[in-house]
Design a protein around this motif. Structure first.
Motif, PDB file in Angstrom:
ATOM      1  N   SER A 126       0.829  -1.215   0.000  1.00 13.89           N
ATOM      2  CA  SER A 126       0.000   0.000   0.000  1.00 13.89           C
ATOM      3  C   SER A 126       0.854   1.251   0.000  1.00 13.89           C
ATOM      4  CB  SER A 126      -0.935   0.004   1.212  1.00 13.89           C
ATOM      5  OG  SER A 126      -1.835  -1.067   1.141  1.00 13.89           O
ATOM      6  N   ILE A 127       1.908   1.234   0.781  1.00 15.43           N
ATOM      7  CA  ILE A 127       2.794   2.407   0.853  1.00 15.43           C
ATOM      8  C   ILE A 127       3.487   2.621  -0.497  1.00 15.43           C
ATOM      9  CG2 ILE A 127       4.910   3.306   1.896  1.00 15.43           C
ATOM     10  CD1 ILE A 127       3.962   1.998   4.535  1.00 15.43           C
ATOM     11  N   VAL A 128       4.004   1.544  -1.087  1.00 13.18           N
ATOM     12  CA  VAL A 128       4.677   1.651  -2.390  1.00 13.18           C
ATOM     13  C   VAL A 128       3.709   2.183  -3.437  1.00 13.18           C
ATOM     14  CG1 VAL A 128       5.698   0.313  -4.278  1.00 13.18           C
ATOM     15  CG2 VAL A 128       6.445  -0.072  -1.926  1.00 13.18           C
ATOM     16  N   MET A 129       2.485   1.676  -3.468  1.00  9.88           N
ATOM     17  CA  MET A 129       1.495   2.145  -4.446  1.00  9.88           C
ATOM     18  C   MET A 129       1.163   3.609  -4.228  1.00  9.88           C
ATOM     19  SD  MET A 129       1.226  -0.230  -6.509  1.00  9.88           S
ATOM     20  CE  MET A 129      -0.029   0.463  -7.542  1.00  9.88           C
ATOM     21  N   LEU A 130       1.045   4.046  -2.995  1.00  7.12           N
ATOM     22  CA  LEU A 130       0.756   5.445  -2.687  1.00  7.12           C
ATOM     23  C   LEU A 130       1.884   6.345  -3.177  1.00  7.12           C
ATOM     24  CD1 LEU A 130      -1.124   7.491  -1.315  1.00  7.12           C
ATOM     25  CD2 LEU A 130       0.167   7.108   0.780  1.00  7.12           C
ATOM     26  N   VAL A 131       3.128   5.939  -2.907  1.00  9.76           N
ATOM     27  CA  VAL A 131       4.283   6.732  -3.339  1.00  9.76           C
ATOM     28  C   VAL A 131       4.344   6.807  -4.858  1.00  9.76           C
ATOM     29  CG1 VAL A 131       6.808   6.780  -3.417  1.00  9.76           C
ATOM     30  CG2 VAL A 131       5.636   6.368  -1.252  1.00  9.76           C
ATOM     31  N   LEU A 132       4.142   5.679  -5.543  1.00 10.56           N
ATOM     32  CA  LEU A 132       4.170   5.675  -7.004  1.00 10.56           C
ATOM     33  C   LEU A 132       3.064   6.536  -7.588  1.00 10.56           C
ATOM     34  CD1 LEU A 132       5.012   1.948  -7.820  1.00 10.56           C
ATOM     35  CD2 LEU A 132       6.495   3.956  -8.064  1.00 10.56           C
ATOM     36  N   THR A 133       1.873   6.475  -7.020  1.00  8.23           N
ATOM     37  CA  THR A 133       0.759   7.286  -7.498  1.00  8.23           C
ATOM     38  C   THR A 133       1.059   8.761  -7.313  1.00  8.23           C
ATOM     39  OG1 THR A 133      -0.800   5.545  -6.972  1.00  8.23           O
ATOM     40  CG2 THR A 133      -1.710   7.759  -7.236  1.00  8.23           C
ATOM     41  N   PHE A 134       1.602   9.127  -6.147  1.00  8.35           N
ATOM     42  CA  PHE A 134       1.906  10.525  -5.885  1.00  8.35           C
ATOM     43  C   PHE A 134       2.989  11.032  -6.828  1.00  8.35           C
ATOM     44  CE2 PHE A 134       4.415  13.823  -3.772  1.00  8.35           C
ATOM     45  CZ  PHE A 134       3.439  14.795  -3.653  1.00  8.35           C
ATOM     46  N   SER A 135       4.051  10.248  -7.009  1.00  3.51           N
ATOM     47  CA  SER A 135       5.147  10.726  -7.840  1.00  3.51           C
ATOM     48  C   SER A 135       4.757  10.786  -9.311  1.00  3.51           C
ATOM     49  CB  SER A 135       6.388   9.851  -7.657  1.00  3.51           C
ATOM     50  OG  SER A 135       6.123   8.543  -8.104  1.00  3.51           O
ATOM     51  N   ALA A 136       3.825   9.954  -9.747  1.00  5.01           N
ATOM     52  CA  ALA A 136       3.411   9.960 -11.149  1.00  5.01           C
ATOM     53  C   ALA A 136       2.650  11.223 -11.495  1.00  5.01           C
ATOM     54  CB  ALA A 136       2.558   8.739 -11.457  1.00  5.01           C
ATOM     55  N   SER A 137       2.004  11.831 -10.522  1.00  8.74           N
ATOM     56  CA  SER A 137       1.208  13.011 -10.811  1.00  8.74           C
ATOM     57  C   SER A 137       1.882  14.295 -10.323  1.00  8.74           C
ATOM     58  CB  SER A 137      -0.185  12.881 -10.186  1.00  8.74           C
ATOM     59  OG  SER A 137      -0.062  12.818  -8.781  1.00  8.74           O
ATOM     60  N   ALA A 138       3.140  14.192  -9.910  1.00 14.74           N
ATOM     61  CA  ALA A 138       3.840  15.361  -9.397  1.00 14.74           C
ATOM     62  C   ALA A 138       4.094  16.363 -10.519  1.00 14.74           C
ATOM     63  CB  ALA A 138       5.164  14.940  -8.760  1.00 14.74           C
ATOM     64  N   ASP A 139       4.033  17.629 -10.174  1.00 17.83           N
ATOM     65  CA  ASP A 139       4.327  18.687 -11.126  1.00 17.83           C
ATOM     66  C   ASP A 139       5.830  18.727 -11.392  1.00 17.83           C
ATOM     67  OD1 ASP A 139       1.669  19.325 -10.952  1.00 17.83           O
ATOM     68  OD2 ASP A 139       1.961  21.164  -9.827  1.00 17.83           O
ATOM     69  N   ILE A 140       6.186  19.274 -12.546  1.00 17.69           N
ATOM     70  CA  ILE A 140       7.589  19.554 -12.823  1.00 17.69           C
ATOM     71  C   ILE A 140       7.698  21.038 -13.111  1.00 17.69           C
ATOM     72  CG2 ILE A 140       8.069  17.233 -13.687  1.00 17.69           C
ATOM     73  CD1 ILE A 140       8.100  18.428 -16.525  1.00 17.69           C
ATOM     74  N   SER A 141       8.902  21.538 -13.059  1.00 18.39           N
ATOM     75  CA  SER A 141       9.100  22.948 -13.373  1.00 18.39           C
ATOM     76  C   SER A 141      10.440  23.110 -14.061  1.00 18.39           C
ATOM     77  CB  SER A 141       9.040  23.801 -12.095  1.00 18.39           C
ATOM     78  OG  SER A 141      10.095  23.449 -11.226  1.00 18.39           O
ATOM     79  N   GLY A 142      10.580  24.247 -14.699  1.00 22.56           N
ATOM     80  CA  GLY A 142      11.824  24.540 -15.385  1.00 22.56           C
ATOM     81  C   GLY A 142      11.705  25.814 -16.187  1.00 22.56           C
ATOM     82  N   ARG A 143      12.795  26.138 -16.844  1.00 22.82           N
ATOM     83  CA  ARG A 143      12.849  27.336 -17.682  1.00 22.82           C
ATOM     84  C   ARG A 143      12.530  26.935 -19.116  1.00 22.82           C
ATOM     85  NH1 ARG A 143      17.297  29.281 -20.410  1.00 22.82           N
ATOM     86  NH2 ARG A 143      18.626  27.882 -19.206  1.00 22.82           N
ATOM     87  N   VAL A 144      11.659  27.700 -19.762  1.00 25.09           N
ATOM     88  CA  VAL A 144      11.314  27.418 -21.153  1.00 25.09           C
ATOM     89  C   VAL A 144      12.503  27.835 -22.015  1.00 25.09           C
ATOM     90  CG1 VAL A 144       9.759  27.930 -23.070  1.00 25.09           C
ATOM     91  CG2 VAL A 144       8.850  27.717 -20.749  1.00 25.09           C
ATOM     92  N   VAL A 145      13.120  26.850 -22.672  1.00 24.83           N
ATOM     93  CA  VAL A 145      14.299  27.116 -23.499  1.00 24.83           C
ATOM     94  C   VAL A 145      13.992  27.091 -24.986  1.00 24.83           C
ATOM     95  CG1 VAL A 145      15.980  26.383 -21.772  1.00 24.83           C
ATOM     96  CG2 VAL A 145      15.023  24.679 -23.357  1.00 24.83           C
ATOM     97  N   ARG A 146      12.792  26.596 -25.331  1.00 27.74           N
ATOM     98  CA  ARG A 146      12.429  26.541 -26.750  1.00 27.74           C
ATOM     99  C   ARG A 146      10.916  26.483 -26.882  1.00 27.74           C
ATOM    100  NH1 ARG A 146      14.072  21.611 -30.732  1.00 27.74           N
ATOM    101  NH2 ARG A 146      13.382  22.556 -32.668  1.00 27.74           N
ATOM    102  N   VAL A 147      10.402  27.242 -27.842  1.00 27.86           N
ATOM    103  CA  VAL A 147       8.981  27.179 -28.194  1.00 27.86           C
ATOM    104  C   VAL A 147       8.931  26.621 -29.611  1.00 27.86           C
ATOM    105  CG1 VAL A 147       6.859  28.487 -28.547  1.00 27.86           C
ATOM    106  CG2 VAL A 147       8.401  29.111 -26.670  1.00 27.86           C
ATOM    107  N   LEU A 148       8.418  25.403 -29.735  1.00 28.68           N
ATOM    108  CA  LEU A 148       8.415  24.740 -31.036  1.00 28.68           C
ATOM    109  C   LEU A 148       7.267  25.213 -31.908  1.00 28.68           C
ATOM    110  CD1 LEU A 148       9.754  22.655 -28.854  1.00 28.68           C
ATOM    111  CD2 LEU A 148       9.860  21.271 -30.893  1.00 28.68           C
ATOM    112  N   ASP A 149       6.116  25.403 -31.307  1.00 24.54           N
ATOM    113  CA  ASP A 149       4.954  25.940 -32.007  1.00 24.54           C
ATOM    114  C   ASP A 149       3.982  26.463 -30.954  1.00 24.54           C
ATOM    115  OD1 ASP A 149       3.540  23.643 -31.078  1.00 24.54           O
ATOM    116  OD2 ASP A 149       3.915  22.566 -32.932  1.00 24.54           O
ATOM    117  N   GLY A 150       2.765  26.760 -31.338  1.00 24.29           N
ATOM    118  CA  GLY A 150       1.826  27.380 -30.420  1.00 24.29           C
ATOM    119  C   GLY A 150       1.280  26.485 -29.326  1.00 24.29           C
ATOM    120  N   ASP A 151       1.641  25.215 -29.349  1.00 25.64           N
ATOM    121  CA  ASP A 151       1.180  24.330 -28.278  1.00 25.64           C
ATOM    122  C   ASP A 151       2.244  23.337 -27.813  1.00 25.64           C
ATOM    123  OD1 ASP A 151       1.098  22.429 -30.363  1.00 25.64           O
ATOM    124  OD2 ASP A 151      -1.074  22.566 -30.568  1.00 25.64           O
ATOM    125  N   THR A 152       3.511  23.626 -28.094  1.00 22.87           N
ATOM    126  CA  THR A 152       4.596  22.748 -27.646  1.00 22.87           C
ATOM    127  C   THR A 152       5.803  23.584 -27.227  1.00 22.87           C
ATOM    128  OG1 THR A 152       3.878  21.102 -29.268  1.00 22.87           O
ATOM    129  CG2 THR A 152       6.032  20.750 -28.249  1.00 22.87           C
TER     130      THR A 152
END
Length: 158
Positions: free
Chosen positions: A6-32
């Motif tokens: 149960s603990i492993v499944m909870l951790v995997l579920t939480f990490s799978a939906s975690a946000d990421i962040s970073g600096r935008v280094v390239r805009v490929l088109d209007g939606d990527t």
């Protein structure tokens, strides 16, 4: 053993939906975009729930340029954990608490993405209707063509 599972499944579920962040280094088109995370990993993000014109489609360059002005070299947060068939993360781009996907639709530079005629992200249907009403961006065109249909029309018969 059940508790450990149960603990492993909870951790995997939480990490799978975690946000990421970073600096935008390239805009490929209007939606990527491509972001550079703190780990130095480059990650491509497909803005979920919207569909911007292709680069060589009417308003395609304007859409890309607008997104570039909004997010290029800015630190953004991405929410979403699904990937598309090209391996890109399907996510909402957040800049200073603002939903950039919605900004693109509200300014008439992307459609609310539809599946079987319904917006996949209902919160983008209203901004699209507003942009259509005032003929903003691509809605200034008397007959704008959705990118999916436009791509089909561009394919050459074999």
């Amino acid at each position: 053993m059940r508790l450990l599972y149960s603990i492993v499944m909870l951790v995997l579920t939480f990490s799978a939906s975690a946000d990421i962040s970073g600096r935008v280094v390239r805009v490929l088109d209007g939606d990527t975009v491509e972001i550079l995370q703190a780990s130095r990993e480059r990650t491509r993000i497909r803005l979920a729930g919207i569909d911007a014109p292709e680069k060589n489609q009417p308003f395609g360059q304007r859409s890309r340029q607008f997104l570039t002005r909004l997010v290029a070299q800015r630190h953004v947060r991405i929410s979403g954990d699904e990937r598309d068939r090209y391996g890109r993360i399907l996510g909402t781009v957040w800049l200073d608490g603002e939903d950039i996907n919605a900004v693109m639709v509200r300014n008439g530079l992307a459609w609310a993405y539809r599946y079987r005629g319904k917006a996949t992200e209902p919160q983008y249907a209203e901004p699209e209707a507003g942009a259509r009403a005032v003929k903003s961006g691509l809605w200034a065109d008397p007959a704008p063509v959705e990118p999916g249909l436009w791509r089909k029309m561009q394919k050459t018969p074999e």
